[in-house]
Design a protein around this motif. Structure first.
Motif, PDB file in Angstrom:
ATOM      1  N   ARG A   7      60.919 -14.108 100.111  1.00  0.00           N
ATOM      2  CA  ARG A   7      59.905 -15.148 100.017  1.00  0.00           C
ATOM      3  C   ARG A   7      60.512 -16.492 100.372  1.00  0.00           C
ATOM      4  O   ARG A   7      61.515 -16.900  99.812  1.00  0.00           O
ATOM      5  N   GLN A  17      51.386 -18.488 100.446  1.00  0.00           N
ATOM      6  CA  GLN A  17      50.626 -18.270  99.220  1.00  0.00           C
ATOM      7  C   GLN A  17      49.144 -18.602  99.421  1.00  0.00           C
ATOM      8  O   GLN A  17      48.270 -17.837  99.014  1.00  0.00           O
ATOM      9  N   GLU A  68      52.882  -7.260 100.475  1.00  0.00           N
ATOM     10  CA  GLU A  68      53.012  -7.969  99.195  1.00  0.00           C
ATOM     11  C   GLU A  68      52.296  -7.230  98.072  1.00  0.00           C
ATOM     12  O   GLU A  68      52.769  -7.195  96.943  1.00  0.00           O
ATOM     13  N   HIS A  69      51.155  -6.631  98.387  1.00  0.00           N
ATOM     14  CA  HIS A  69      50.430  -5.860  97.369  1.00  0.00           C
ATOM     15  C   HIS A  69      51.190  -4.594  96.990  1.00  0.00           C
ATOM     16  O   HIS A  69      51.048  -4.112  95.864  1.00  0.00           O
ATOM     17  N   ARG A  71      54.405  -4.312  96.756  1.00  0.00           N
ATOM     18  CA  ARG A  71      55.629  -4.655  96.030  1.00  0.00           C
ATOM     19  C   ARG A  71      55.405  -4.393  94.534  1.00  0.00           C
ATOM     20  O   ARG A  71      54.459  -4.909  93.951  1.00  0.00           O
ATOM     21  N   PRO A  72      56.285  -3.615  93.906  1.00  0.00           N
ATOM     22  CA  PRO A  72      56.142  -3.387  92.458  1.00  0.00           C
ATOM     23  C   PRO A  72      56.277  -4.696  91.692  1.00  0.00           C
ATOM     24  O   PRO A  72      57.046  -5.578  92.064  1.00  0.00           O
ATOM     25  N   ASP A  73      55.510  -4.819  90.618  1.00  0.00           N
ATOM     26  CA  ASP A  73      55.561  -6.059  89.846  1.00  0.00           C
ATOM     27  C   ASP A  73      56.358  -5.919  88.553  1.00  0.00           C
ATOM     28  O   ASP A  73      56.458  -6.871  87.784  1.00  0.00           O
ATOM     29  N   SER A  74      56.934  -4.736  88.313  1.00  0.00           N
ATOM     30  CA  SER A  74      57.777  -4.557  87.133  1.00  0.00           C
ATOM     31  C   SER A  74      58.721  -3.375  87.362  1.00  0.00           C
ATOM     32  O   SER A  74      58.525  -2.584  88.278  1.00  0.00           O
ATOM     33  N   GLU A  96      48.473   4.983  92.233  1.00  0.00           N
ATOM     34  CA  GLU A  96      48.239   3.691  92.880  1.00  0.00           C
ATOM     35  C   GLU A  96      48.131   3.817  94.392  1.00  0.00           C
ATOM     36  O   GLU A  96      47.210   3.286  95.010  1.00  0.00           O
ATOM     37  N   TYR A 125      61.256  -0.951  98.532  1.00  0.00           N
ATOM     38  CA  TYR A 125      60.641  -1.131  97.216  1.00  0.00           C
ATOM     39  C   TYR A 125      60.772   0.153  96.396  1.00  0.00           C
ATOM     40  O   TYR A 125      61.138   0.119  95.218  1.00  0.00           O
ATOM     41  N   GLN A 129      63.243   0.907  92.960  1.00  0.00           N
ATOM     42  CA  GLN A 129      62.732   1.453  91.705  1.00  0.00           C
ATOM     43  C   GLN A 129      63.507   2.714  91.310  1.00  0.00           C
ATOM     44  O   GLN A 129      63.863   2.895  90.149  1.00  0.00           O
TER      45      GLN A 129
END
Length: 186
Positions: A7, A17, A68-69, A71-74, A96, A125, A129
């Motif tokens: 980013r 953004q 971007e969607h 991309r894991p968020d956790s 998902e 990604y 994980q």
């Protein structure tokens, strides 16, 4: 035009953004098929030339938004064993990515991927994980397969089914892949 791997900061980050937010809002309001670069530019507070300069065309912009969607968020859940961690992660991944929205993001990510950068980012990604889960398992003293083995035996077959045979997806399938992969690591 090459897309940034990380980013960006400053004005570039603000442009990315605001344009990504504009795409997401407009998709919800008018649908993906009605999107135009001028419509996105107006909503995002930039000129159409900014979008063309940065992304090239609408397809590449949608591809960037999709990555971007995806991309894991956790981090994956720590459930106490590699089998439990990887099984839960595989089920969530399948759920998902196998949804209609997930399949659309996957296709968009690949459609605007002239040089394979987006495919590599998405693969990275998943690998990141998996590495987290494998590292935790090693710290617990468990025997683990190599990352690429998990990619080949769990992620790759799920992605094939997600893209080409979505009618035959279920959590039992994800668990069978994980169990088979881990049996081979023992």
């Amino acid at each position: 035009m090459p897309k940034p791997m990380v980013r960006p900061g400053g004005r570039s980050a603000r442009v990315q953004q605001s344009v990504h937010a504009a795409v997401n809002e407009l998709v919800a309001e008018v649908g993906r098929d009605a999107l135009t670069v001028p419509m996105i530019a107006a909503r995002g507070g930039v000129t159409p030339s900014t979008i063309y300069r940065r992304w090239g065309d609408l397809r590449e912009l949608l591809s960037d938004v999709a990555v971007e969607h995806l991309r894991p968020d956790s981090e994956p859940a720590d459930l106490g064993s590699l089998g439990a961690d990887l099984g839960a992660w595989a089920e969530q991944f399948l759920d998902e990515m196998g949804s209609a929205v997930g399949r659309t993001y996957i296709r968009d990510a690949l459609l605007g991927d002239q040089d394979g950068t987006n495919a590599s980012r998405c693969s990275d990604y998943a690998a990141e994980q998996i590495v987290i889960m494998l590292d935790r398992a090693v710290a617990r003293g468990e025997t683990v397969p190599p990352v690429e083995t998990v990619i080949d035996q769990v992620v790759a077959p799920m992605m094939y089914r997600i893209l080409f045979r979505p009618s035959v997806l279920d959590t039992a399938y994800a668990r069978r892949l994980v169990d088979s992969c881990l049996r081979g690591a023992s």
